[in-house]
Enzyme design. Sequence first.
Site, PDB file in Angstrom:
ATOM      1  N   LYS A 142       0.930  -1.165  -0.004  1.00 15.59           N
ATOM      2  CA  LYS A 142       0.178   0.193  -0.108  1.00 15.59           C
ATOM      3  C   LYS A 142       0.596   1.108  -0.027  1.00 15.59           C
ATOM      4  O   LYS A 142       2.110   1.489  -0.183  1.00 15.59           O
ATOM      5  CB  LYS A 142      -0.643   0.501   1.067  1.00 15.59           C
ATOM      6  N   TYR A 146     -12.548  -2.312  -3.701  1.00 16.78           N
ATOM      7  CA  TYR A 146     -13.083  -2.435  -2.048  1.00 16.78           C
ATOM      8  C   TYR A 146     -14.292  -2.519  -1.943  1.00 16.78           C
ATOM      9  O   TYR A 146     -14.885  -1.593  -0.913  1.00 16.78           O
ATOM     10  CB  TYR A 146     -12.522  -1.360  -1.142  1.00 16.78           C
ATOM     11  N   ARG A 155      -1.756 -14.860   3.552  1.00 18.23           N
ATOM     12  CA  ARG A 155      -2.509 -13.467   4.977  1.00 18.23           C
ATOM     13  C   ARG A 155      -1.967 -14.147   5.800  1.00 18.23           C
ATOM     14  O   ARG A 155      -1.579 -12.693   6.469  1.00 18.23           O
ATOM     15  CB  ARG A 155      -4.467 -14.068   4.987  1.00 18.23           C
ATOM     16  N   ASN A 195      -2.159  -0.019   7.131  1.00 18.02           N
ATOM     17  CA  ASN A 195      -1.412  -1.262   7.974  1.00 18.02           C
ATOM     18  C   ASN A 195      -0.576  -1.610   6.666  1.00 18.02           C
ATOM     19  O   ASN A 195      -0.278  -3.457   6.230  1.00 18.02           O
ATOM     20  CB  ASN A 195      -3.031  -1.785   7.813  1.00 18.02           C
ATOM     21  N   HIS A 221      -1.818  -6.017   1.092  1.00 20.53           N
ATOM     22  CA  HIS A 221      -3.289  -5.846   0.947  1.00 20.53           C
ATOM     23  C   HIS A 221      -3.093  -7.724   0.679  1.00 20.53           C
ATOM     24  O   HIS A 221      -1.765  -7.618  -0.145  1.00 20.53           O
ATOM     25  CB  HIS A 221      -4.459  -5.229   0.066  1.00 20.53           C
ATOM     26  N   GLU A 235      -9.566  -9.919  -7.538  1.00 22.54           N
ATOM     27  CA  GLU A 235      -8.632  -9.324  -7.752  1.00 22.54           C
ATOM     28  C   GLU A 235      -7.343  -8.948  -8.946  1.00 22.54           C
ATOM     29  O   GLU A 235      -6.885  -7.894  -9.343  1.00 22.54           O
ATOM     30  CB  GLU A 235      -8.148  -8.994  -6.638  1.00 22.54           C
TER      31      GLU A 235
HETATM   32  P1  RTP Z   1      -6.797  -5.353   2.811  1.00 22.40           P
HETATM   33  O1  RTP Z   1      -8.387  -6.089   2.399  1.00 22.40           O
HETATM   34  O2  RTP Z   1      -6.437  -4.145   2.593  1.00 22.40           O
HETATM   35  O3  RTP Z   1      -6.173  -6.716   2.962  1.00 22.40           O
HETATM   36  O4  RTP Z   1      -6.929  -5.622   4.965  1.00 22.40           O
HETATM   37  P2  RTP Z   1      -8.054  -7.064   5.213  1.00 22.40           P
HETATM   38  O5  RTP Z   1      -8.704  -7.953   4.051  1.00 22.40           O
HETATM   39  O6  RTP Z   1      -6.888  -7.089   6.414  1.00 22.40           O
HETATM   40  O7  RTP Z   1      -9.203  -6.380   5.976  1.00 22.40           O
HETATM   41  P3  RTP Z   1     -10.560  -5.466   5.832  1.00 22.40           P
HETATM   42  O8  RTP Z   1     -11.792  -6.025   6.123  1.00 22.40           O
HETATM   43  O9  RTP Z   1     -10.589  -5.977   3.843  1.00 22.40           O
HETATM   44  O10 RTP Z   1     -10.177  -3.989   5.448  1.00 22.40           O
HETATM   45  C1  RTP Z   1      -9.898  -3.371   4.360  1.00 22.40           C
HETATM   46  C2  RTP Z   1      -8.668  -2.132   5.010  1.00 22.40           C
HETATM   47  O11 RTP Z   1      -9.528  -1.385   5.245  1.00 22.40           O
HETATM   48  C3  RTP Z   1      -8.989  -0.380   6.429  1.00 22.40           C
HETATM   49  N1  RTP Z   1     -10.247  -0.818   7.985  1.00 22.40           N
HETATM   50  N2  RTP Z   1     -10.020   0.568   7.958  1.00 22.40           N
HETATM   51  N3  RTP Z   1     -10.452   1.876   9.955  1.00 22.40           N
HETATM   52  C4  RTP Z   1     -11.350   0.629  10.576  1.00 22.40           C
HETATM   53  O12 RTP Z   1     -12.045   0.731  11.613  1.00 22.40           O
HETATM   54  C5  RTP Z   1     -10.654   0.117  10.021  1.00 22.40           C
HETATM   55  N4  RTP Z   1     -10.843  -1.452   8.811  1.00 22.40           N
HETATM   56  C6  RTP Z   1     -10.590  -1.186   8.061  1.00 22.40           C
HETATM   57  C7  RTP Z   1      -7.788  -1.251   6.971  1.00 22.40           C
HETATM   58  O13 RTP Z   1      -7.006  -1.010   5.887  1.00 22.40           O
HETATM   59  C8  RTP Z   1      -7.887  -2.968   6.289  1.00 22.40           C
HETATM   60  O14 RTP Z   1      -6.683  -3.412   5.381  1.00 22.40           O
HETATM   61 MG    MG Z   2      -9.640  -7.904   2.619  1.00 24.96          MG
END
Ligand code: RTP
Ligand code: MG
Length: 148
Positions: free
Chosen positions: A9, A49, A85, A112, A115, A126
């Site tokens: 990112k 997203y 992951r 973070n 992705h 994706e």
């Molecule tokens: P990613 O899709 O980026 O790989 O991350 P992930 O699966 O671990 O998490 P996901 O639930 O898909 O959330 C996507 C991204 O949204 C941001 N986020 N912000 N402010 C908040 O509470 C919050 N929750 C999620 C994070 O940057 C996350 O990677």
């Molecule tokens: Mg995700």
Amino acid sequence: MEKTFLMVKPDGVQRNLIGEIVSRFEKKGFRLAGAKLMQVSNELAEEHYGEHKERPFFGELVEFITSGPVFAMVWEGENVISTARNMMGKTNPSEAAPSTIRGDYGVTVGKNIIHGSDSPESAEREINLFFDEKELVSYEKVDTTWIY
Ligand code: RTP
Ligand code: MG
């Protein structure tokens, strides 16, 4: 062979972590099938997203992912989706275990570092969203006799 979509990112690019992240997946034993430094458009970010469209952080998420270049990659190997992951660590870096990418380098959930696709369906979606078929390279690592 299973494939996944990984993306350093904008925060990871700004912090010079591309090499470190590529190195981890190389050393693990996975194979790089495609990679590019790119600027994500608003349209691509919203599509990528899309599952989070109704979430309160969606606007910030799109703004952040379009704030600077990202390093998009396709990696392949046995169970690469779930293994990547695990190597990334939990979404919130404050909960991510040490030795994971987010555990070692991240602080806040919004920034973070990386992705990774979370299922075979999202990996396929994706990869197709970010890469043309001709940008992916298929090869084998078999003959290492010429490496001294
Ligand atoms: P990613 O899709 O980026 O790989 O991350 P992930 O699966 O671990 O998490 P996901 O639930 O898909 O959330 C996507 C991204 O949204 C941001 N986020 N912000 N402010 C908040 O509470 C919050 N929750 C999620 C994070 O940057 C996350 O990677
Ligand atoms: Mg995700």
